[in-house]
Design a protein around this motif. Structure first.
Motif, PDB file in Angstrom:
ATOM      1  N   ASP A  44      -7.754   4.523  21.573  1.00  0.00           N
ATOM      2  CA  ASP A  44      -8.152   3.268  20.902  1.00  0.00           C
ATOM      3  C   ASP A  44      -8.489   3.440  19.415  1.00  0.00           C
ATOM      4  OD1 ASP A  44      -7.710   2.024  23.266  1.00  0.00           O
ATOM      5  OD2 ASP A  44      -9.810   1.799  23.825  1.00  0.00           O
ATOM      6  N   PRO A  45      -9.214   4.501  19.001  1.00  0.00           N
ATOM      7  CA  PRO A  45      -9.468   4.650  17.561  1.00  0.00           C
ATOM      8  C   PRO A  45      -8.179   4.782  16.759  1.00  0.00           C
ATOM      9  CG  PRO A  45     -10.939   6.064  18.811  1.00  0.00           C
ATOM     10  CD  PRO A  45      -9.954   5.515  19.791  1.00  0.00           C
ATOM     11  N   GLY A  46      -7.201   5.477  17.322  1.00  0.00           N
ATOM     12  CA  GLY A  46      -5.934   5.661  16.611  1.00  0.00           C
ATOM     13  C   GLY A  46      -5.187   4.341  16.452  1.00  0.00           C
ATOM     14  N   THR A  47      -5.085   3.569  17.536  1.00  0.00           N
ATOM     15  CA  THR A  47      -4.357   2.298  17.442  1.00  0.00           C
ATOM     16  C   THR A  47      -5.097   1.350  16.501  1.00  0.00           C
ATOM     17  OG1 THR A  47      -5.410   1.616  19.499  1.00  0.00           O
ATOM     18  CG2 THR A  47      -3.175   2.407  19.666  1.00  0.00           C
ATOM     19  N   GLY A  88       0.831  -1.215   0.000  1.00  0.00           N
ATOM     20  CA  GLY A  88       0.000   0.000   0.000  1.00  0.00           C
ATOM     21  C   GLY A  88       0.855   1.251   0.000  1.00  0.00           C
ATOM     22  N   PRO A  89       0.221   2.413   0.148  1.00  0.00           N
ATOM     23  CA  PRO A  89       0.957   3.687   0.120  1.00  0.00           C
ATOM     24  C   PRO A  89       1.807   3.906   1.373  1.00  0.00           C
ATOM     25  CG  PRO A  89      -1.363   4.048   0.600  1.00  0.00           C
ATOM     26  CD  PRO A  89      -1.220   2.587   0.316  1.00  0.00           C
ATOM     27  N   LYS A  90       2.743   4.859   1.237  1.00  0.00           N
ATOM     28  CA  LYS A  90       3.537   5.283   2.401  1.00  0.00           C
ATOM     29  C   LYS A  90       2.696   6.293   3.170  1.00  0.00           C
ATOM     30  CE  LYS A  90       8.092   5.093   0.386  1.00  0.00           C
ATOM     31  NZ  LYS A  90       9.020   5.942  -0.339  1.00  0.00           N
ATOM     32  N   VAL A  91       2.296   5.913   4.360  1.00  0.00           N
ATOM     33  CA  VAL A  91       1.378   6.743   5.151  1.00  0.00           C
ATOM     34  C   VAL A  91       2.154   7.503   6.222  1.00  0.00           C
ATOM     35  CG1 VAL A  91      -0.446   6.627   6.895  1.00  0.00           C
ATOM     36  CG2 VAL A  91      -0.656   5.296   4.791  1.00  0.00           C
ATOM     37  N   LEU A  92       1.924   8.818   6.289  1.00  0.00           N
ATOM     38  CA  LEU A  92       2.398   9.598   7.429  1.00  0.00           C
ATOM     39  C   LEU A  92       1.184   9.761   8.330  1.00  0.00           C
ATOM     40  CD1 LEU A  92       4.999  11.010   8.369  1.00  0.00           C
ATOM     41  CD2 LEU A  92       4.107  13.124   7.405  1.00  0.00           C
ATOM     42  N   TYR A  93       1.242   9.214   9.537  1.00  0.00           N
ATOM     43  CA  TYR A  93       0.053   9.210  10.392  1.00  0.00           C
ATOM     44  C   TYR A  93       0.091  10.390  11.366  1.00  0.00           C
ATOM     45  CZ  TYR A  93      -4.132   7.365  12.392  1.00  0.00           C
ATOM     46  OH  TYR A  93      -5.437   7.222  12.768  1.00  0.00           O
ATOM     47  N   PHE A  94      -0.965  11.188  11.345  1.00  0.00           N
ATOM     48  CA  PHE A  94      -1.088  12.369  12.205  1.00  0.00           C
ATOM     49  C   PHE A  94      -1.906  11.990  13.439  1.00  0.00           C
ATOM     50  CE2 PHE A  94      -3.185  16.110  13.789  1.00  0.00           C
ATOM     51  CZ  PHE A  94      -2.257  17.128  13.633  1.00  0.00           C
ATOM     52  N   VAL A  95      -1.334  12.257  14.615  1.00  0.00           N
ATOM     53  CA  VAL A  95      -2.043  11.937  15.865  1.00  0.00           C
ATOM     54  C   VAL A  95      -2.602  13.224  16.467  1.00  0.00           C
ATOM     55  CG1 VAL A  95      -1.852  10.889  18.146  1.00  0.00           C
ATOM     56  CG2 VAL A  95      -0.444  10.033  16.270  1.00  0.00           C
ATOM     57  N   GLY A  96      -3.916  13.324  16.527  1.00  0.00           N
ATOM     58  CA  GLY A  96      -4.570  14.506  17.113  1.00  0.00           C
ATOM     59  C   GLY A  96      -4.435  14.499  18.630  1.00  0.00           C
ATOM     60  N   CYS A  97      -4.652  15.671  19.251  1.00  0.00           N
ATOM     61  CA  CYS A  97      -4.478  15.784  20.716  1.00  0.00           C
ATOM     62  C   CYS A  97      -5.463  14.887  21.456  1.00  0.00           C
ATOM     63  CB  CYS A  97      -4.687  17.226  21.159  1.00  0.00           C
ATOM     64  SG  CYS A  97      -3.612  18.393  20.330  1.00  0.00           S
ATOM     65  N   ALA A  98      -6.750  14.920  21.066  1.00  0.00           N
ATOM     66  CA  ALA A  98      -7.749  14.095  21.772  1.00  0.00           C
ATOM     67  C   ALA A  98      -7.419  12.621  21.607  1.00  0.00           C
ATOM     68  CB  ALA A  98      -9.149  14.391  21.236  1.00  0.00           C
ATOM     69  N   THR A  99      -6.978  12.225  20.418  1.00  0.00           N
ATOM     70  CA  THR A  99      -6.632  10.828  20.178  1.00  0.00           C
ATOM     71  C   THR A  99      -5.449  10.425  21.042  1.00  0.00           C
ATOM     72  OG1 THR A  99      -7.379  10.972  17.898  1.00  0.00           O
ATOM     73  CG2 THR A  99      -5.876   9.169  18.415  1.00  0.00           C
ATOM     74  N   ASN A 100      -4.416  11.236  21.067  1.00  0.00           N
ATOM     75  CA  ASN A 100      -3.218  10.865  21.821  1.00  0.00           C
ATOM     76  C   ASN A 100      -3.498  10.780  23.310  1.00  0.00           C
ATOM     77  OD1 ASN A 100      -0.412  10.248  21.986  1.00  0.00           O
ATOM     78  ND2 ASN A 100      -0.043  12.308  22.750  1.00  0.00           N
TER      79      ASN A 100
END
Ligand code: SF4
Ligand code: SF4
Length: 434
Positions: A211-214, A194-206
């Protein structure tokens, strides 16, 4: 007032027809002209034309708006009242000053992720150690601020590990700056097709809803993506929403500097608000070519996963209803992909709710600043969910998850509220069942 030409052009298109009344959540609660696009725009028009002076009471029309954008959809002229209200807030703060706590958060905390992490760790410790519970019992939180007490209700538990702390346990290896500090974490799947993904972690997620992020990262990895998780800053949406363009631009520039160090095909996040705002960077920084390039390569998680292939799991007949986050459905036009994923890659039976695209009342931190209005709006959403009788509630934004989960607890529902990514990950054996 800045952006005067834009403001006047938008205001001139408002013909005062009142079509915006039917779908404005704040108007449906209060039935007051000041709580709908027509009334808000009228106050701003009179102010811009110099027919009235600025007055402190304008805090209500300008700051009670959810910025949900529902009025623009029903408006023949597509007047962007949410954008107008952000400009009005900027002018209001220029006239009366920005609250000190807000200025501190936007200028002294958000641009310094280490400071922010230390503060959240301290708050998390006070929750886990029971100090916050004692403060709640003694009503100290309410005494300090009703917003603090509301925040405590919305987030009754804190995660043991922030999302970025979980990455080493998920097989990610840290990438370091020359000074030894971690600048990103990388995961190479066995078969990277698949593509090379740069994953952005939002403040609420971090910090609050990891769990949604992981789950999203695990699914993208399963779909063959090569993933790099950045040590990014806040996307800038919170200061922008309060009219603090200076802080929003600073955060956007910091993030562009961070992203420019990586080779990637697509920038992805599972937070619908962050993905919407990252796509807005060209408007925020029109002179920075990197902003337009980034926007063209930014995808919401649901948008990207719908393009990749995941096998359909065996269906157990579980029913799910989907709530459209405003920043996903209206700002980005993403409505089909989450639903398609729930059915095709999740094996769920979809039960549509009425008014699925109505704001749930979270609207960033609106539920902290306007708890009464926010929870009245939430009640309407909960009624719509209950009508479906669905087993699960799915959505695609951490702020909506926290708000809807709070509503579910208040109504003592046994109906979990989860991000689309969490439900799919569970169906594919990558996360616990809800
Ligand atoms: S904002 Fe649009 S829908 Fe509302 S009164 Fe003005 S023109 Fe009509
Ligand atoms: S943006 Fe939302 S809350 Fe604000 S006036 Fe429009 S519909 Fe109402």
């Amino acid at each position: 007032m800045r952006d005067l030409q834009f403001i006047e052009e938008e205001l001139n298109r408002c013909n005062r027809c009142g079509y915006c009344m039917q779908s404005c959540p704040t108007y449906r609660v209060e039935r007051s002209e000041i709580q709908v696009a027509r009334g808000r725009n009228h106050v701003l028009r009179e102010l811009v034309a110099g027919r009235i002076e600025f007055m402190p009471q304008m805090v209500q029309p300008f700051f009670d708006c959810l910025l949900c954008g529902a009025c623009t959809v029903d408006c023949f002229g597509a007047v962007q009242t949410n954008e107008l209200m952000v400009r009005a807030r900027e002018a209001y703060h220029a006239r009366y000053g920005q609250p000190a706590i807000q200025r501190y958060i936007f200028h002294k905390l958000l641009p310094y992720p280490q400071r922010l992490a230390r503060l959240v760790r301290l708050l998390s410790f006070s929750k886990r150690s029971g100090i916050a519970g004692i403060a709640r019992w003694l009503r100290v939180l309410r005494w300090i601020s009703t917003g603090l007490e509301t925040a405590d209700n919305l987030a009754p538990t804190v995660p043991r590990l922030f999302l970025r702390d979980r990455l080493p346990h998920m097989g990610f290896r840290p990438l370091r700056h020359n000074d030894g500090g971690v600048c990103a974490w990388q995961l190479e799947p066995e078969h990277a097709t698949g593509p090379k993904v740069l994953y952005f972690v939002g403040c609420a997620t971090n910090f609050q809803v990891p769990d949604p992020g992981t789950a999203a990262i695990a699914l993208l990895s399963k779909a063959g993506c090569h993933i790099t998780v950045t040590a990014n800053n806040c996307c800038g949406l919170p200061p922008w929403s309060y009219g603090d363009m200076e802080a929003a631009r600073l955060l956007a520039r910091q993030n562009l500097d961070i992203f420019s160090r990586f080779d990637f095909d697509v920038l992805v996040t599972e937070c619908g608000s962050c993905s919407a705002f990252l796509k807005k960077y060209p408007h925020l920084l029109p002179d920075d070519k990197r902003a337009a390039d980034l926007a063209s390569r930014t995808c919401d998680f649901t948008e990207l996963l719908a393009r990749l292939s995941l096998p359909k799991p065996i269906s157990a007949g579980t029913t799910v209803t989907y709530h459209d986050p405003c920043h996903l459905c209206r700002t980005q036009g993403i409505t089909e992909q989450p639903r398609q994923l729930l059915v095709d890659a999740g094996g769920f039976q979809l039960r549509e709710m009425r008014e699925a695209d109505w704001c749930c009342g979270a609207a960033g931190s609106y539920n902290l600043t306007h708890p009464e209005m926010s929870f009245a709006i939430l009640d309407r959403k909960l009624d719509r969910i209950a009508e479906t009788g669905a087993d699960l509630v799915a959505t695609a934004c951490p702020a909506c998850i926290m708000q809807l989960s709070y509503g579910a607890r208040r109504r003592r529902w046994q109906r979990p509220v989860r991000h689309v990514a969490e439900l799919l990950a569970a169906q594919h054996g990558l996360a616990p069942a809800p």
